[in-house]
Design an enzyme around this catalytic site. Structure first.
Site, PDB file in Angstrom:
ATOM      1  N   LYS A 172      -7.763   7.541  -0.998  1.00  0.00           N
ATOM      2  CA  LYS A 172      -8.978   8.018  -0.291  1.00  0.00           C
ATOM      3  C   LYS A 172      -9.634   9.180  -1.027  1.00  0.00           C
ATOM      4  O   LYS A 172      -9.790  10.283  -0.493  1.00  0.00           O
ATOM      5  CB  LYS A 172      -8.669   8.420   1.154  1.00  0.00           C
ATOM      6  N   GLY A 219     -17.727  12.955  -9.002  1.00  0.00           N
ATOM      7  CA  GLY A 219     -17.258  11.996  -9.996  1.00  0.00           C
ATOM      8  C   GLY A 219     -16.282  12.577 -11.001  1.00  0.00           C
ATOM      9  O   GLY A 219     -15.237  11.986 -11.287  1.00  0.00           O
ATOM     10  N   LYS A 253       0.861  -1.193   0.000  1.00  0.00           N
ATOM     11  CA  LYS A 253       0.000   0.000   0.000  1.00  0.00           C
ATOM     12  C   LYS A 253       0.895   1.241   0.000  1.00  0.00           C
ATOM     13  O   LYS A 253       1.870   1.302   0.748  1.00  0.00           O
ATOM     14  CB  LYS A 253      -0.897  -0.009   1.236  1.00  0.00           C
ATOM     15  N   ARG A 311       3.790   1.197  10.315  1.00  0.00           N
ATOM     16  CA  ARG A 311       4.950   1.431  11.179  1.00  0.00           C
ATOM     17  C   ARG A 311       5.405   0.194  11.928  1.00  0.00           C
ATOM     18  O   ARG A 311       6.593   0.051  12.238  1.00  0.00           O
ATOM     19  CB  ARG A 311       4.620   2.575  12.158  1.00  0.00           C
ATOM     20  N   ALA A 338     -12.390  11.643  -2.459  1.00  0.00           N
ATOM     21  CA  ALA A 338     -13.549  12.140  -1.707  1.00  0.00           C
ATOM     22  C   ALA A 338     -14.204  13.337  -2.393  1.00  0.00           C
ATOM     23  O   ALA A 338     -14.608  14.278  -1.736  1.00  0.00           O
ATOM     24  CB  ALA A 338     -13.104  12.536  -0.297  1.00  0.00           C
TER      25      ALA A 338
HETATM   26  O1  S5P Z   1      -9.059   3.700   8.809  1.00  0.00           O
HETATM   27  C1  S5P Z   1      -7.948   3.709   8.313  1.00  0.00           C
HETATM   28  C2  S5P Z   1      -7.774   3.608   6.927  1.00  0.00           C
HETATM   29  C3  S5P Z   1      -6.489   3.550   6.425  1.00  0.00           C
HETATM   30  S1  S5P Z   1      -6.320   3.192   4.759  1.00  0.00           S
HETATM   31  N1  S5P Z   1      -6.845   3.790   9.102  1.00  0.00           N
HETATM   32  C4  S5P Z   1      -5.571   3.770   8.599  1.00  0.00           C
HETATM   33  O2  S5P Z   1      -4.612   3.817   9.381  1.00  0.00           O
HETATM   34  N2  S5P Z   1      -5.382   3.697   7.233  1.00  0.00           N
HETATM   35  C5  S5P Z   1      -4.016   3.729   6.641  1.00  0.00           C
HETATM   36  O3  S5P Z   1      -3.312   2.568   7.073  1.00  0.00           O
HETATM   37  C6  S5P Z   1      -3.167   4.925   7.026  1.00  0.00           C
HETATM   38  O4  S5P Z   1      -3.297   5.975   6.105  1.00  0.00           O
HETATM   39  C7  S5P Z   1      -1.756   4.352   7.049  1.00  0.00           C
HETATM   40  O5  S5P Z   1      -1.204   4.428   5.753  1.00  0.00           O
HETATM   41  C8  S5P Z   1      -1.950   2.883   7.399  1.00  0.00           C
HETATM   42  C9  S5P Z   1      -1.704   2.543   8.855  1.00  0.00           C
HETATM   43  O6  S5P Z   1      -0.380   2.794   9.219  1.00  0.00           O
HETATM   44  P1  S5P Z   1       0.233   2.385  10.640  1.00  0.00           P
HETATM   45  O7  S5P Z   1       1.630   2.906  10.563  1.00  0.00           O
HETATM   46  O8  S5P Z   1      -0.581   3.037  11.709  1.00  0.00           O
HETATM   47  O9  S5P Z   1       0.159   0.872  10.696  1.00  0.00           O
END
Ligand code: S5P
Length: 274
Positions: A98, A103, A65, A240, A100
């Site tokens: 994401k 269209g 991702k 992370r 938002a």
């Molecule tokens: O609800 C959400 C949706 C997404 S896509 N919560 C999130 O954290 N994300 C994404 O998932 C966020 O933008 C980040 O890229 C990832 C989580 O990262 P982490 O470092 O907290 O595991």
């Protein structure tokens, strides 16, 4: 405890035939082939770092991702390199854009501009807040390319407004649009309640960590087991917890394997509920 959602009792391999969308089919095929329901979120800010993380985790994941707008030296050469790695190492690319907007605007944001997301990303996602026109706009670009779309039905962050009837309406919007382009949801739970026979949605959950329970900015973490076994999600998204681990190249690789193993164990355990 309520009865498990019927989809969670089916192996990933048995769900391939329930999808016509090529990206959905490829995701399930890779998951089955590589025994992984892990997606790694590569939220770093240079192309060199991003490619380095992808090379380290590629063998362990079904999906990488990206947030292309945080990469300061983004070029289409980088995107091409990512596509090359996705073929070599067998994973799908998910640009977490994401979308938002209306269209017409999202169709331009998806196809044009500096990032040309539709040209390299297999999967992307959108908020349902603008209404079904957002799906139509993105589909006009992505469907002919065989791309897929997820709707954000719930979020992992504290205080999210995507709950209750918002989540339900998002699900209804996806059903209304049909499953040729929308293949599932970003959600914390199995939001595809009351699915009909043969109706299959992919649920992908971020907010996954083995150690930390959150950050200072509202992120909330659950373990792979809580996400896959307790809540029935199909794919765990880890950022992370993997790329941020201290200890160098091998540590990142090992941590990805650790999450892959945990996620797969929880999936096998849920199949055993039959
Ligand atoms: O609800 C959400 C949706 C997404 S896509 N919560 C999130 O954290 N994300 C994404 O998932 C966020 O933008 C980040 O890229 C990832 C989580 O990262 P982490 O470092 O907290 O595991």
């Amino acid at each position: 405890m309520s009865a498990p959602h019927p989809t969670t009792l089916k192996p990933y391999s048995a769900r391939i035939e329930l999808h016509a969308n090529p990206t959905a089919r490829r995701i399930l095929e890779i998951m089955d082939r590589k025994k992984t329901n892990l997606a790694v979120s590569v939220d770093v800010t240079t192309t060199a770092e991003a490619l380095e993380v992808v090379r380290r985790v590629g063998a362990s994941v079904c999906m990488v991702k990206t947030h292309c707008d945080i990469i300061e030296d983004f070029t289409l050469d980088f995107a091409n390199e990512l596509v090359k790695l996705s073929k070599q190492l067998d994973f799908v690319i998910f640009e977490d854009r994401k979308f938002a907007d209306i269209g017409n605007t999202v169709s331009l944001q998806y196809s044009a501009g500096h990032h040309r997301i539709a040209s390299w990303s297999d999967l992307t996602n959108a908020h349902s807040v603008p209404g079904p026109g957002i799906i139509a706009g993105l589909s006009s670009v992505g469907l002919p390319l065989g791309r897929g779309l997820l709707l954000l039905a719930e979020m992992s962050s504290k205080g999210s407004l995507a709950v209750g009837s918002y989540t339900e309406q998002t699900m209804k919007m996806a059903r209304g649009a049909g499953r040729d382009f929308v293949i599932g949801f970003i959600a914390q739970n199995r939001v595809d309640t009351n699915s009909g026979e043969g109706e299959d949605w992919l649920i992908m959950s971020p907010g996954v960590g083995l150690v930390s329970i959150g950050d200072k900015l509202g992120q909330q973490y659950r373990t792979p087991r809580e996400v896959v076994y307790d809540s029935g999600a199909d794919i765990i998204i880890v950022g992370r917890g993997i790329y941020g681990i201290q200890g160098g190249e091998q540590a990142v690789k090992d941590e990805a394997e650790r999450y892959r193993t945990e996620g797969w164990k929880a999936y096998e355990e849920r199949l055993g509920r039959k």
